[in-house]
Design an enzyme around this catalytic site. Sequence first.
Site, PDB file in Angstrom:
ATOM      1  N   HIS A 126       6.922  -8.443  -5.010  1.00 17.75           N
ATOM      2  CA  HIS A 126       6.938  -7.758  -3.709  1.00 17.75           C
ATOM      3  C   HIS A 126       7.997  -8.317  -2.761  1.00 17.75           C
ATOM      4  O   HIS A 126       8.436  -7.620  -1.850  1.00 17.75           O
ATOM      5  CB  HIS A 126       5.545  -7.803  -3.047  1.00 17.75           C
ATOM      6  CG  HIS A 126       5.195  -9.096  -2.397  1.00 17.75           C
ATOM      7  ND1 HIS A 126       4.508 -10.093  -3.033  1.00 17.75           N
ATOM      8  CD2 HIS A 126       5.439  -9.560  -1.138  1.00 17.75           C
ATOM      9  CE1 HIS A 126       4.336 -11.120  -2.210  1.00 17.75           C
ATOM     10  NE2 HIS A 126       4.885 -10.812  -1.040  1.00 17.75           N
TER      11      HIS A 126
ATOM     12  N   SER B 170       5.362 -16.447   0.348  1.00 16.69           N
ATOM     13  CA  SER B 170       5.224 -15.558  -0.806  1.00 16.69           C
ATOM     14  C   SER B 170       6.287 -15.835  -1.853  1.00 16.69           C
ATOM     15  O   SER B 170       7.452 -16.086  -1.535  1.00 16.69           O
ATOM     16  CB  SER B 170       5.329 -14.094  -0.356  1.00 16.69           C
ATOM     17  OG  SER B 170       4.200 -13.713   0.372  1.00 16.69           O
TER      18      SER B 170
ATOM     19  N   ASP C 253       2.326  -8.699  -9.823  1.00 13.75           N
ATOM     20  CA  ASP C 253       3.244  -9.109  -8.753  1.00 13.75           C
ATOM     21  C   ASP C 253       4.049 -10.328  -9.227  1.00 13.75           C
ATOM     22  O   ASP C 253       3.794 -11.463  -8.834  1.00 13.75           O
ATOM     23  CB  ASP C 253       2.454  -9.436  -7.490  1.00 13.75           C
ATOM     24  CG  ASP C 253       3.356  -9.672  -6.284  1.00 13.75           C
ATOM     25  OD1 ASP C 253       4.545  -9.296  -6.351  1.00 13.75           O
ATOM     26  OD2 ASP C 253       2.861 -10.223  -5.275  1.00 13.75           O
TER      27      ASP C 253
END
Length: 430
Positions: free
Chosen positions: A222, A380, A275
């Site tokens: 992502h 992230s 992901d």
Amino acid sequence: MSSQADDIDCGDPDPLLNGGVSFLSGEPNQYGSVMQYYCDEPYYSLPPGAVNVCGQPTVDFSVTQRIIGGNNAPQGSIPWQVRISGDAGGMFIADRWVLTNIDCGDPDPLLNGGVSFLSGEPNQYGSVVQYYCDEPYYSLPPGAVNVSFSCEADGKWRAVDDFGLKPICSPVCGKPRVDLLGIERIIGGDNAPQGSIPWQVRMSSGAGGMLIADRWVLTAAHVLSPNMQPRPANDIKMFWGTNAWTDFQVPNVIAASVHLHPGYNNTEHLNFDNDIALIKLPAPVTFNKFVMPICLPPEGSSLQTRTGVVSGFGLTRTVDGRYYFSDKLKYVHLPVVDPRTCTKSLDVLRRTMSDIPEESHNMFCAGLPDGKRDPCLGDSGGPFALWSNDHYWAAGITSWGIGCAQADRYGFYTRVSNYVDWIHKTMNEN
């Protein structure tokens, strides 16, 4: 009337190599004729004595100077001299033999390692060398403790033992030279000592990643495909090798190519299944004290009752509750949470909130019930690292969560062990 003997013809005498034949009397080749063999003097002579006359040039010379700065040799004064390709020399010692000194040349260099001479005159016949890797950041393959080669009579380096081939120095993974001390609190976390998380990558977008090989970075899909539109590779700039953001003046590299997992499909930002992504680097990284890959999950790895290290440059919080992006690499120890607890936490949130992502078996969650220690925006793609068998390995990739550092809310991580085959396949094919 002729006799029978007069009709005898012996034919031509056998020829003599490096010599000849002359007729002394009689009709050549006929009965009673006499011939004599001779050699091509002064270079050959008949027995007794040597077949070849050696060491007696027909042109005399005297050596009064060294070769460097020496005299030009008159033509024919050193008739045994031989030049061999590769700037070597030799000498005739018989009509089919040349004597020379065997020089194998320099041994092939070893990337991220070197070679040392064990015995003999370097590069000469009988000399022995041994290859080594630049420890502790590179190591020889299993079973290749001492890889030695000797200079053989054919002028080639050949393995002394059964290993056979010149070794390859493999990167050592997951063994930082600086230990993480204590169980401290990314929000509420401690500054990571320089070199303690040497696989940490920061991207120009602010997201994280981790080195897993000398040409590959592992991260979350992502962060590379906002709104499901993959970012161009030349827009992805990466930094590593320091724990202070202020040291990142220019990127270490720009991505060569980006590889999202084919199963990633998050158009509504509610599906973080698969992901995971890989970034290929344009050239191999040389590892050192501050730059080292993290290991991939071992076969049969388990997350149960484990506590991992999460790291990143993301949002952190001041004592008065304000948030800011950290200019220092932060780390925190977080326990893996029972999946039932994670599910229950999300079910509670769904009572008052919509748009809560779904869990999958490709994820796990981690955190503390009080929520005071937690990754946040900017973390992230970074690592959730576990320690076992004397090294750290990538158990998870920071993926998603609801808010930051709130009680009874946990962070979710891509379960890397489910993707080891895909990782190896992607790297091997690209």
